[in-house]
Write a protein that holds these residues in place. Structure first.
Motif, PDB file in Angstrom:
ATOM      1  N   GLU A 281      -2.799   3.361  -3.331  1.00  0.00           N
ATOM      2  CA  GLU A 281      -2.913   2.346  -4.144  1.00  0.00           C
ATOM      3  C   GLU A 281      -2.506   1.064  -3.539  1.00  0.00           C
ATOM      4  O   GLU A 281      -1.713   1.002  -2.072  1.00  0.00           O
TER       5      GLU A 281
ATOM      6  N   ALA B 282      -4.627  -5.199  -8.072  1.00  0.00           N
ATOM      7  CA  ALA B 282      -4.448  -3.913  -7.054  1.00  0.00           C
ATOM      8  C   ALA B 282      -6.240  -2.946  -7.652  1.00  0.00           C
ATOM      9  O   ALA B 282      -6.140  -2.964  -8.286  1.00  0.00           O
TER      10      ALA B 282
ATOM     11  N   ARG C 245       0.864  -0.958  -0.029  1.00  0.00           N
ATOM     12  CA  ARG C 245      -0.064  -0.213   0.207  1.00  0.00           C
ATOM     13  C   ARG C 245       1.242   1.509   0.253  1.00  0.00           C
ATOM     14  O   ARG C 245       1.522   0.977   0.174  1.00  0.00           O
TER      15      ARG C 245
ATOM     16  N   GLY D 176      -2.759  -3.279  -2.481  1.00  0.00           N
ATOM     17  CA  GLY D 176      -2.774  -5.076  -3.488  1.00  0.00           C
ATOM     18  C   GLY D 176      -3.812  -5.422  -2.919  1.00  0.00           C
ATOM     19  O   GLY D 176      -4.661  -5.134  -1.402  1.00  0.00           O
TER      20      GLY D 176
END
Ligand code: EPU
Length: 335
Positions: free
Chosen positions: A85, A177, A72, A87
């Motif tokens: 972002e 993701a 992250r 995972g």
């Protein structure tokens, strides 16, 4: 990494028995591609995250892909938003807590929802006045037929109430993701009556995001059973949508019926209320039960199979249909 003939009981929060003939641990996009490259059958695999929205009807699953992609980070920050972002294999609540700890509010109403980040877009998780889609930026998914990766924006995901394109094409995509847009400046979202009442009861007038998350967690702990103690998959039915005329007819006979008009003119009813009115709250059929604090949640009192849970669900659906003329739709993914 790959194992064969594995017991799936610990991998679903209902605690239902099932066996995976093959289980692949997917820790990277490369792992998922490796699975596609060797794939010889066309039986859709079961893509498994936290297993918190799942009901095993069959005790035998050919192939399970267990998504464990981690990571992250902040991707960008502007005057309007922080883009993060994450995972797909990260735990959802840990991720929410992490964003709050960084000082990036926006997901607090969705605190304490069980499951993985990758599962969140499949059913567009929602609670206490917010849906995930409202904070969603985009995601990456791998096509399990071709091995190609593709980026989906919100429109391509076709989010609806507990719905998305992924939900309607099981076994086709593996989400790897996700990116979220956390708005600046931030405003608390307190439209859900129970949340506002909880904060008021705590004497909080202008809550910060951590206080909202804490209040949401308090309500959830009070009403929803902890899967570690009592197997369950959260709400077992969706809240049904009816037209205005049907709602008015029902209200004439049942003035207390909770009802929520939607933007599209339909009205959402509370399944929990309908089920409780039929007398099911706290009742059991063998090892399958209707939760004592929230009738919308079916529970495994120990030793239930998926078939036992579905038998109870059918009895409840039949009663709600007979009494109210309303069809309840099952919410978890039935495998
Ligand atoms: N109600 C009853 N009896 C019950 C349960 C509920 O009368 O046993 C009444 C409540 O008093 C209230 C209304 O039904 O007037 C709605 O209840 P609640 O606020 O508990 O929410 P819900 O409609 O039962 C939905 C979501 C939950 C989410 C909560 C809070 C669905 C299928 N469920 O439940 O989501 O946490 O709102 O936003 O939309 C999940 O999807 O797994 C889930 C837990």
């Amino acid at each position: 990494m790959y194992s064969s003939d594995l017991d799936l009981t610990p991998f679903n929060t209902f605690g239902l028995p099932a066996r995976a003939h093959r289980l692949w641990r997917v820790e990277s996009v490369a792992d998922a591609r490796a699975y596609v490259a060797q794939r010889q059958d066309d039986v859709p695999p079961l893509v498994l995250g936290g297993g918190s929205n799942l009901l095993f009807r069959s005790g035998e699953i050919a192939t399970v892909l267990k998504v464990e992609i981690r990571g992250r980070k902040k991707l960008a920050e502007t005057a309007e938003a922080v883009i993060v972002e994450v995972g797909a294999g990260e735990n959802w609540h840990d991720f929410v807590q992490w964003t709050l700890a960084q000082g990036w509010p926006g997901l607090e109403n969705l605190a304490l929802i069980p499951g993985s980040v990758g599962a969140a877009p499949i059913q567009n998780i929602g609670a206490y006045g917010m849906e995930m889609a409202e904070r969603f930026e985009s995601l990456d998914a791998l096509d399990l037929e071709s091995g190609e990766t593709r980026e989906f924006d919100a429109a391509a995901c076709r989010f609806g109430y507990r719905a998305s394109i992924f939900r309607s094409t099981p076994g086709r995509w593996l989400v790897t993701a996700l990116r979220f847009r956390l708005p600046k400046p931030w405003q608390p979202r307190l439209g859900y009556g129970e949340l506002a009442r909880e904060l008021a009861a705590q004497g909080v007038v202008m809550p910060n995001a951590l206080q909202v998350a804490e209040a949401v967690s308090t309500i959830r702990r009070r009403k929803l059973p902890d899967p570690a103690v009592l197997g369950n998959a959260g709400s077992f039915f969706k809240n049904p949508l009816v037209d205005t005329a049907s709602c008015a007819a029902l209200l004439a006979r049942h003035p207390a019926l909770p009802h929520y008009p939607q933007a599209d003119g339909q009205v959402k009813l509370a399944s929990g209320w309908l089920i409780e009115a039929c007398g099911w709250k706290g009742k059991r059929l063998g090892a399958a039960g209707c939760h004592e604090h929230q009738a919308l949640v079916l529970v495994n009192h120990g030793g239930a199979s998926g078939v036992d849970i579905l038998r109870l669900a059918e009895a409840i659906r039949a009663d709600v249909r007979a009494r109210f003329g309303v069809e309840l739709e099952i919410e978890p993914v039935v495998v």
